[in-house]
Design an enzyme around this catalytic site. Structure first.
Site, mmCIF file in Angstrom:
data_model
loop_
_atom_site.group_PDB
_atom_site.id
_atom_site.type_symbol
_atom_site.label_atom_id
_atom_site.label_comp_id
_atom_site.label_asym_id
_atom_site.label_seq_id
_atom_site.Cartn_x
_atom_site.Cartn_y
_atom_site.Cartn_z
ATOM 1 N N SER A 1 -46.580 -54.988 -2.854
ATOM 2 C CA SER A 1 -45.751 -54.041 -3.603
ATOM 3 C C SER A 1 -46.518 -53.195 -4.613
ATOM 4 C CB SER A 1 -44.617 -54.787 -4.305
ATOM 5 O OG SER A 1 -45.126 -55.844 -5.086
ATOM 6 N N LYS B 1 -34.214 -51.618 -1.739
ATOM 7 C CA LYS B 1 -35.236 -50.581 -1.570
ATOM 8 C C LYS B 1 -34.736 -49.579 -0.518
ATOM 9 C CE LYS B 1 -38.183 -54.228 -3.182
ATOM 10 N NZ LYS B 1 -37.862 -54.032 -4.581
ATOM 11 N N HIS C 1 -40.847 -54.311 1.263
ATOM 12 C CA HIS C 1 -41.365 -52.935 1.234
ATOM 13 C C HIS C 1 -41.739 -52.413 2.623
ATOM 14 C CE1 HIS C 1 -41.473 -52.813 -3.151
ATOM 15 N NE2 HIS C 1 -41.785 -54.094 -3.065
HETATM 16 C C1 LIG Z 1 -41.979 -58.043 -2.234
HETATM 17 C C2 LIG Z 1 -40.648 -58.273 -2.887
HETATM 18 N N1 LIG Z 1 -39.944 -59.360 -2.547
HETATM 19 C C3 LIG Z 1 -38.746 -59.623 -3.107
HETATM 20 C C4 LIG Z 1 -38.201 -58.781 -4.058
HETATM 21 C C5 LIG Z 1 -36.894 -59.139 -4.686
HETATM 22 O O1 LIG Z 1 -35.889 -58.324 -4.189
HETATM 23 P P1 LIG Z 1 -34.556 -57.986 -4.998
HETATM 24 O O2 LIG Z 1 -34.833 -56.754 -5.795
HETATM 25 O O3 LIG Z 1 -33.566 -57.759 -3.908
HETATM 26 O O4 LIG Z 1 -34.221 -59.160 -5.828
HETATM 27 C C6 LIG Z 1 -38.892 -57.643 -4.429
HETATM 28 C C7 LIG Z 1 -38.321 -56.721 -5.439
HETATM 29 O O5 LIG Z 1 -38.956 -56.143 -6.257
HETATM 30 C C8 LIG Z 1 -40.149 -57.379 -3.841
HETATM 31 O O6 LIG Z 1 -40.869 -56.306 -4.194
#
Ligand SMILES: Cc1ncc(COP(=O)(O)O)c(C=O)c1O
Length: 396
Positions: free
Chosen positions: A184, A243, A212
């Site tokens: 990310s 996202k 992502h």
């Molecule tokens: C790689 C990754 N996994 C999980 C999440 C968590 O997702 P959520 O925003 O739906 O809680 C995020 C969110 O920033 C993320 O970037």
């Protein structure tokens, strides 16, 4: 004896930044048009979101969310396990399983909970998790909740992972290898073929966080597995709706028995209220739009490639980004805060990433691009980076 709240009174990090006028977080958005937002009375180009397909403002998606409120009200007021399970949750799970090429899918209220819940219930006392060092915080929280051992392996380093497993695999019953599909902060794609090979060699299961990658990689944005033609080799695909899917919520997809087990064992699923009806309808309509308007992927990639070309061409260090997430390395933390402030004053909304999220001295601005950014938006952003990059001594 000490007052429990003493640490709160003495916590000065954020207050020091606020005092210096450099605090870059919690900027209240007054209005949003998707690729632009209004803050402090001024419209700014948004390059700090995860709204890759720009679907938060698609007329059909917005209309579907409004219809769902008329049909079901604004919230589920309880866990799906008890009183909050809607036919639309189940329909969405079926659609997602089909979209991803998996037998079954389970929808959680956030992606964070999907990681926490799935990892913690799957990995028992005699099992282990092998987790990439740059995995998202929600994976780390999941590994903390899991009673089995967690070993973090050097980022995307297949030789190191192989060495660790050669040495330790025999100590555990089951082993789960966990990695982000797209990292990310760096925008880098995981070495999935490498992971698949190692998982098979050492008899491990493979779990990919496609937060992502969905809506970004593979045909119609089906994710990292689809990108490499290795969907069947990924045992569990985790994703989020916060996202590309323009909403909030998350899921885990895999074989029917494993998903059934998670559904009845994952406490963050069972004891947290269900994803609201408007959010479910949003995601369902995003899936429809993706199928009917595949040109949005062309726009996304045209924009992402343009900005990688522009920023790298100007001389910025954009690391190994291969996706619409394009980091711009600034250096020390204070410089990154100052650069973010200058961007903001020039009408560009972006966020800094500082230590410990990145190594000290490697603070960066995480920029990300959307299918709905216009050519003018992006030319403007590139122009501002050029001007400030010179001013800050980052480029010539
Ligand atoms: C790689 C990754 N996994 C999980 C999440 C968590 O997702 P959520 O925003 O739906 O809680 C995020 C969110 O920033 C993320 O970037």
């Amino acid at each position: 004896m000490m007052d429990l709240f003493e640490k709160c009174r003495s916590f000065q990090d954020a207050k020091t930044l606020m005092g210096a006028g450099l605090y870059p977080f919690f900027k209240p958005i007054e209005a949003s048009q998707g690729s632009t937002v209004t803050t402090h009375g001024t419209k700014r180009v948004m390059i700090g979101s995860n709204n890759y397909l720009g679907l938060t403002h698609h007329p059909r998606v917005m209309a579907a969310a409004k219809r769902a409120i008329d049909e079901f009200g604004t919230g589920c007021t309880g866990s799906r396990f008890l009183n909050g399970n809607l036919v639309s949750h189940e329909r969405l799970e079926e659609s997602l399983a089909k979209f991803l090429g998996k037998e079954a899918c389970l929808v959680f209220s956030t992606g964070f909970l999907a990681n926490q819940g799935s990892l913690s219930c799957l990995v028992g006392r005699n099992d282990a998790i092998l987790s990439d060092r740059e995995n998202h915080a929600s994976i780390i929280e999941g590994t903390r909740l899991a009673v089995g051992e967690t070993i973090r392996f050097p980022h995307n380093d297949m030789d190191a992972l192989d060495r660790i497993l050669t040495e330790k695999r025999a100590q555990y019953d089951g082993v789960l290898i966990v990695a982000d599909g797209v990292f990310s902060m760096s925008g880098e794609i995981v070495d999935l073929p490498g992971l698949v090979k190692i998982a098979s060699k050492h008899n491990c299961k493979l779990y990919i966080d496609d937060a992502h990658s969905l809506g970004v990689l593979g045909e119609l944005g089906r994710g990292t597995g689809a990108h490499f033609g290795l969907t069947d080799e990924v045992d569990l695909i985790m994703g989020t709706f916060s996202k590309s899917f323009a909403s909030i919520g998350g899921f885990i997809a895999g074989d029917a028995d494993t998903i059934h087990y998670i559904k009845h064992k994952a406490r963050p699923f069972m004891f947290s209220a269900a994803m609201p009806p408007s959010a479910v309808a949003t995601v369902q309509e995003c899936l429809n739009v993706i199928h009917e308007e595949p040109q949005i992927f062309d726009n996304l990639w045209k924009n992402a490639r343009k900005m990688k070309r522009e920023l790298s061409g100007l001389g910025f260090d954009t690391l190994a980004s291969q996706t619409p997430i394009i980091p711009v390395v600034i250096g020390d933390d204070v410089k990154a805060f100052s650069f973010t402030k200058a961007l903001y004053e020039h009408g560009v909304f972006a966020t800094p990433v500082v230590s410990p999220a990145v190594p000290a001295g490697m603070a960066l601005i995480r920029t990300s691009y959307m299918a709905t950014h216009t050519e003018d938006d992006l030319d403007y952003v590139a122009e501002v980076f050029k001007k400030l990059g010179k001013q800050f001594g980052l480029i010539r």
